[in-house]
Write a protein that holds these residues in place. Structure first.
Motif, PDB file in Angstrom:
ATOM      1  N   ARG A   1     -10.590   9.413   1.149  1.00  0.00           N
ATOM      2  CA  ARG A   1     -10.792   7.946   1.952  1.00  0.00           C
ATOM      3  C   ARG A   1     -11.874   7.122   1.259  1.00  0.00           C
ATOM      4  NH1 ARG A   1      -9.929   9.904   8.143  1.00  0.00           N
ATOM      5  NH2 ARG A   1      -9.342  10.833   6.868  1.00  0.00           N
ATOM      6  N   ARG A   2     -12.645   7.484   1.175  1.00  0.00           N
ATOM      7  CA  ARG A   2     -13.962   6.764   1.480  1.00  0.00           C
ATOM      8  C   ARG A   2     -14.367   6.686  -0.157  1.00  0.00           C
ATOM      9  NH1 ARG A   2     -15.727  10.371   5.756  1.00  0.00           N
ATOM     10  NH2 ARG A   2     -15.735  11.854   3.928  1.00  0.00           N
ATOM     11  N   SER A   3     -14.030   7.211  -1.239  1.00  0.00           N
ATOM     12  CA  SER A   3     -13.882   6.936  -2.282  1.00  0.00           C
ATOM     13  C   SER A   3     -14.216   5.257  -3.078  1.00  0.00           C
ATOM     14  CB  SER A   3     -13.207   7.312  -3.422  1.00  0.00           C
ATOM     15  OG  SER A   3     -11.908   6.869  -3.468  1.00  0.00           O
ATOM     16  N   PRO A   4     -14.882   4.194  -3.503  1.00  0.00           N
ATOM     17  CA  PRO A   4     -14.282   3.086  -4.045  1.00  0.00           C
ATOM     18  C   PRO A   4     -12.830   2.787  -4.365  1.00  0.00           C
ATOM     19  CG  PRO A   4     -15.413   4.271  -5.800  1.00  0.00           C
ATOM     20  CD  PRO A   4     -15.516   4.921  -4.956  1.00  0.00           C
ATOM     21  N   GLU A   5     -12.243   3.260  -4.612  1.00  0.00           N
ATOM     22  CA  GLU A   5     -11.047   3.458  -5.385  1.00  0.00           C
ATOM     23  C   GLU A   5     -10.132   2.536  -4.351  1.00  0.00           C
ATOM     24  OE1 GLU A   5     -13.518   5.014  -6.765  1.00  0.00           O
ATOM     25  OE2 GLU A   5     -12.693   5.107  -9.173  1.00  0.00           O
ATOM     26  N   VAL A   6     -10.922   4.052  -3.059  1.00  0.00           N
ATOM     27  CA  VAL A   6      -9.262   3.866  -1.759  1.00  0.00           C
ATOM     28  C   VAL A   6      -9.678   2.662  -0.999  1.00  0.00           C
ATOM     29  CG1 VAL A   6      -8.743   5.093  -0.284  1.00  0.00           C
ATOM     30  CG2 VAL A   6      -9.337   6.462  -1.911  1.00  0.00           C
ATOM     31  N   ARG A   7     -11.524   2.404  -1.001  1.00  0.00           N
ATOM     32  CA  ARG A   7     -11.297   1.247  -0.427  1.00  0.00           C
ATOM     33  C   ARG A   7     -10.884  -0.181  -0.625  1.00  0.00           C
ATOM     34  NH1 ARG A   7     -16.767   2.258   2.945  1.00  0.00           N
ATOM     35  NH2 ARG A   7     -17.075   3.938   3.144  1.00  0.00           N
ATOM     36  N   ALA A   8     -10.940  -0.356  -2.639  1.00  0.00           N
ATOM     37  CA  ALA A   8     -10.638  -1.362  -2.794  1.00  0.00           C
ATOM     38  C   ALA A   8      -8.924  -2.075  -1.991  1.00  0.00           C
ATOM     39  CB  ALA A   8     -10.654  -1.048  -4.498  1.00  0.00           C
TER      40      ALA A   8
ATOM     41  N   ARG B   1       0.822  -1.686  -0.104  1.00  0.00           N
ATOM     42  CA  ARG B   1       0.254  -0.360  -0.018  1.00  0.00           C
ATOM     43  C   ARG B   1       0.719   1.563  -0.350  1.00  0.00           C
ATOM     44  NH1 ARG B   1      -4.200  -1.393   5.171  1.00  0.00           N
ATOM     45  NH2 ARG B   1      -3.821  -3.290   4.412  1.00  0.00           N
ATOM     46  N   LEU B   2       1.733   1.208   0.691  1.00  0.00           N
ATOM     47  CA  LEU B   2       2.619   2.863   0.585  1.00  0.00           C
ATOM     48  C   LEU B   2       3.024   3.248  -0.892  1.00  0.00           C
ATOM     49  CD1 LEU B   2       5.152   1.678   3.272  1.00  0.00           C
ATOM     50  CD2 LEU B   2       2.576   2.511   3.889  1.00  0.00           C
ATOM     51  N   HIS B   3       2.963   1.797  -1.879  1.00  0.00           N
ATOM     52  CA  HIS B   3       3.589   2.249  -3.533  1.00  0.00           C
ATOM     53  C   HIS B   3       2.714   2.718  -4.206  1.00  0.00           C
ATOM     54  CE1 HIS B   3       7.614   1.956  -1.828  1.00  0.00           C
ATOM     55  NE2 HIS B   3       7.518   0.684  -2.185  1.00  0.00           N
ATOM     56  N   ASP B   4       1.295   3.090  -3.467  1.00  0.00           N
ATOM     57  CA  ASP B   4      -0.249   2.955  -4.251  1.00  0.00           C
ATOM     58  C   ASP B   4      -1.037   4.418  -4.562  1.00  0.00           C
ATOM     59  OD1 ASP B   4      -1.316   3.662  -1.962  1.00  0.00           O
ATOM     60  OD2 ASP B   4      -2.686   1.894  -1.357  1.00  0.00           O
ATOM     61  N   PRO B   5      -2.026   3.799  -5.498  1.00  0.00           N
ATOM     62  CA  PRO B   5      -2.042   5.809  -5.868  1.00  0.00           C
ATOM     63  C   PRO B   5      -2.671   6.075  -4.318  1.00  0.00           C
ATOM     64  CG  PRO B   5      -3.135   3.960  -7.214  1.00  0.00           C
ATOM     65  CD  PRO B   5      -2.594   3.685  -5.988  1.00  0.00           C
ATOM     66  N   ARG B   6      -3.196   5.737  -3.304  1.00  0.00           N
ATOM     67  CA  ARG B   6      -3.335   6.509  -2.708  1.00  0.00           C
ATOM     68  C   ARG B   6      -2.079   7.540  -1.353  1.00  0.00           C
ATOM     69  NH1 ARG B   6      -7.032   9.580  -0.043  1.00  0.00           N
ATOM     70  NH2 ARG B   6      -6.957   9.437   2.726  1.00  0.00           N
ATOM     71  N   THR B   7      -1.412   6.406  -1.469  1.00  0.00           N
ATOM     72  CA  THR B   7      -0.501   7.035  -0.619  1.00  0.00           C
ATOM     73  C   THR B   7      -0.233   8.504  -1.549  1.00  0.00           C
ATOM     74  OG1 THR B   7      -0.101   5.178  -0.068  1.00  0.00           O
ATOM     75  CG2 THR B   7       1.499   6.652   0.691  1.00  0.00           C
ATOM     76  N   ALA B   8       0.222   7.967  -2.965  1.00  0.00           N
ATOM     77  CA  ALA B   8       0.734   9.113  -3.963  1.00  0.00           C
ATOM     78  C   ALA B   8       0.226  10.224  -4.140  1.00  0.00           C
ATOM     79  CB  ALA B   8       0.917   8.540  -5.050  1.00  0.00           C
ATOM     80  N   THR B   9      -1.630  10.552  -3.593  1.00  0.00           N
ATOM     81  CA  THR B   9      -2.668  11.614  -3.711  1.00  0.00           C
ATOM     82  C   THR B   9      -1.702  12.399  -2.649  1.00  0.00           C
ATOM     83  OG1 THR B   9      -3.778  10.148  -4.832  1.00  0.00           O
ATOM     84  CG2 THR B   9      -4.999  12.244  -3.598  1.00  0.00           C
ATOM     85  N   VAL B  10      -1.900  10.989  -1.677  1.00  0.00           N
ATOM     86  CA  VAL B  10      -2.077  12.122   0.507  1.00  0.00           C
ATOM     87  C   VAL B  10      -0.790  12.860  -0.400  1.00  0.00           C
ATOM     88  CG1 VAL B  10      -2.233  11.965   2.656  1.00  0.00           C
ATOM     89  CG2 VAL B  10      -3.671  10.224   0.929  1.00  0.00           C
ATOM     90  N   ILE B  11       0.279  11.969  -0.290  1.00  0.00           N
ATOM     91  CA  ILE B  11       1.578  12.604  -0.100  1.00  0.00           C
ATOM     92  C   ILE B  11       1.697  14.000  -0.716  1.00  0.00           C
ATOM     93  CG2 ILE B  11       4.320  12.560   0.324  1.00  0.00           C
ATOM     94  CD1 ILE B  11       3.899   9.832   0.499  1.00  0.00           C
ATOM     95  N   GLY B  12       1.478  13.589  -2.573  1.00  0.00           N
ATOM     96  CA  GLY B  12       1.050  14.807  -3.186  1.00  0.00           C
ATOM     97  C   GLY B  12       0.658  15.780  -2.847  1.00  0.00           C
ATOM     98  N   ARG B  13      -0.299  15.757  -2.416  1.00  0.00           N
ATOM     99  CA  ARG B  13      -1.392  16.882  -2.050  1.00  0.00           C
ATOM    100  C   ARG B  13      -0.535  18.107  -0.679  1.00  0.00           C
ATOM    101  NH1 ARG B  13      -6.485  13.988  -0.898  1.00  0.00           N
ATOM    102  NH2 ARG B  13      -6.219  13.495   1.375  1.00  0.00           N
ATOM    103  N   TRP B  14       0.264  16.806  -0.371  1.00  0.00           N
ATOM    104  CA  TRP B  14       1.248  17.833   1.131  1.00  0.00           C
ATOM    105  C   TRP B  14       2.342  18.431   0.169  1.00  0.00           C
ATOM    106  CZ3 TRP B  14       1.606  13.852   5.535  1.00  0.00           C
ATOM    107  CH2 TRP B  14       1.140  13.860   6.205  1.00  0.00           C
ATOM    108  N   LEU B  15       2.554  17.733  -0.504  1.00  0.00           N
ATOM    109  CA  LEU B  15       3.933  18.428  -1.279  1.00  0.00           C
ATOM    110  C   LEU B  15       3.550  19.218  -2.486  1.00  0.00           C
ATOM    111  CD1 LEU B  15       6.502  18.186  -2.229  1.00  0.00           C
ATOM    112  CD2 LEU B  15       6.313  16.696  -3.488  1.00  0.00           C
ATOM    113  N   GLY B  16       2.398  19.630  -2.753  1.00  0.00           N
ATOM    114  CA  GLY B  16       1.180  20.599  -3.839  1.00  0.00           C
ATOM    115  C   GLY B  16       1.337  21.643  -3.214  1.00  0.00           C
ATOM    116  N   ILE B  17       1.057  22.086  -1.456  1.00  0.00           N
ATOM    117  CA  ILE B  17       1.054  22.948  -0.649  1.00  0.00           C
ATOM    118  C   ILE B  17       2.150  23.584  -0.492  1.00  0.00           C
ATOM    119  CG2 ILE B  17      -0.163  23.671   1.255  1.00  0.00           C
ATOM    120  CD1 ILE B  17      -2.238  21.668   1.498  1.00  0.00           C
ATOM    121  N   ALA B  18       2.599  22.271   0.069  1.00  0.00           N
ATOM    122  CA  ALA B  18       4.610  23.189   0.380  1.00  0.00           C
ATOM    123  C   ALA B  18       4.526  24.112  -0.663  1.00  0.00           C
ATOM    124  CB  ALA B  18       5.650  22.089   0.297  1.00  0.00           C
TER     125      ALA B  18
END
Ligand SMILES: Nc1nc2c(c(=O)[nH]1)N[C@H]1C(S)=C(S)[C@@H](COP(=O)(O)O)O[C@H]1N2
Ligand SMILES: [Mo]
Length: 381
Positions: free
Chosen positions: A174-181, A17-34
């Motif tokens: 977090r509640r999107s079907p893709e993230v649940r899957a 999971r550490l390499h999945d798109p949800r992780t990339a999206t969450v870190i990407g969001r923080w990095l995007g803000i910075a």
């Protein structure tokens, strides 16, 4: 006869999971803000330091703490972006092994834009970091290159976000079907990675931000500057010795003011003029800042005495023989501001040579590089 199939190059497989798109999206969001904070504050800094001709009369001298806040955020967001970028690259690096390497022209262009973005991001953070420790191990000049590559980074980042928009949207909530899957997959917990990353960002911020945010100065363990350390409890970037301005005689020094009614004035006469005390920070582009109480003569009083018209700009020339900050200009907004002084004293004491003895400029909402020390001449333009 059947030929044996060629041996396959071993390609690591990544399922965690550490390499999945949800992780990339969450870190990407923080990095995007910075990156966004860093880019906007970088633009502010650039415009204040190198204003296009048309903007000079429009630059605001208030709020007095504006540049201090903006540059503090620039260096803090850039510093925070370092662990975020490392984590983001680690999360997505399995994509380096994607097969086939190139699927289509579109895919090739996308990979190229990612390469440009990563290179630009690494360059910006690395060059910025070295700049705040005043180490320039490259043959080019920092400011224009750091500024130009920032545009490459932001351009490539916008392309990246556009290309990845479907993935980002699908994994945003977090509640999107893709993230649940994805949650059904085995592997280490994503939350631990994100909590660890948040702790790392918090820690690097805490041990560096005190260089500009003085309430946290006690924790300022890793920043190159401590706001209290330096002569007269204020850091110094360029010492009088480094600038070659030593042995200035208080008796012989004279300030030349050119304009419709040019004059020269000595230190004793300056001290006899109406003195004003203002509390203003030196906010260095390198991120450190420190407020002090400055006492001296208002620039506007000195200009009026030279018969300067109200809209006149000012050029300030230092005693320094050469150096990038020997000559500085300010628009009328700064020159007329009652807080803008030709300072003679700091926190009640006569300026030390390192802080610009016999006289220096101090103005509100300006980069530290424009707070010219060892002033020799004021020219009404
Ligand atoms: N003449 C001159 N003035 C200068 C400089 C310089 O190199 N030469 N350095 C500037 C920079 S980069 C900063 S951050 C401030 C620092 O002021 P301080 O040394 O009094 O803290 O001075 C500015 N004034
Ligand atoms: Mo500076």
């Amino acid at each position: 006869m059947r030929l044996p199939s060629p041996p396959r190059v071993p390609v690591p497989s990544f399922t965690a999971r550490l390499h999945d798109p949800r992780t990339a999206t969450v870190i990407g969001r923080w990095l995007g803000i910075a990156v966004a904070v860093c880019f906007v504050t970088g633009l502010i800094s650039h415009v204040l330091q190198h204003p296009p001709e048309a903007l000079v009369p429009l630059l605001p001298s208030r709020p007095a703490w504006g540049y201090r806040l903006s540059q503090g955020l620039h260096v803090a967001s850039g510093t925070a972006a370092i662990p975020l970028l490392v984590a983001k690259l680690w999360t997505v690096y399995p994509k380096l092994f994607a097969q086939p390497v190139v699927r289509s022209v579109r895919h090739a262009l996308e990979r190229l834009s990612v390469a440009a973005m990563v290179a630009a991001a690494v360059f910006e953070l690395f060059s910025g970091l070295l700049n705040i420790v005043q180490w320039y191990p490259w043959p080019f000049s920092f400011v224009p290159v750091h500024f130009a590559v920032a545009w490459v980074l932001v351009g490539a980042l916008l392309v990246h976000v556009a290309v990845k928009a479907p993935d980002i949207t699908a994994h945003w909530s977090r509640r999107s079907p893709e993230v649940r899957a994805l949650a059904a997959a085995d592997g280490p917990d994503r939350r631990s990675l994100l909590a660890g990353l948040a702790a790392a960002v918090g820690a690097v911020t805490l041990v560096t931000v005190g260089q500009s945010f003085t309430p946290l100065k006690r924790f300022d363990l890793l920043a190159p500057r401590h706001p209290d350390r330096g002569p007269q409890a204020l850091p110094v970037n360029r010492t009088a010795a480094a600038a070659g301005v030593t042995g200035v005689s208080a008796g012989r020094w004279r300030l030349a003011v050119t304009g419709p009614r040019p004059y020269e004035i000595g230190l004793a006469e300056l001290r006899a003029m109406p003195q004003h005390t203002v509390t203003l920070p030196i906010a260095c582009v390198e991120g450190w800042s420190r407020s002090a109480e400055w006492t001296g003569v208002r620039i506007r009083d000195l200009l009026e005495r030279a018969g300067a018209p109200p809209g006149a700009r000012l050029r300030v020339v230092s005693l320094e023989g050469h150096g990038a900050y020997r000559v500085m200009e300010m628009g009328q907004g700064y020159a007329r501001d009652p807080l803008t002084l030709l300072a003679l004293r700091i926190n009640g004491e006569v300026l030390s040579p390192d802080h610009g003895f016999p006289a220096r400029i101090i103005a509100p909402n300006r980069p530290g590089v424009l707070q010219t020390k060892w002033v020799a001449r004021l020219e009404v333009l």
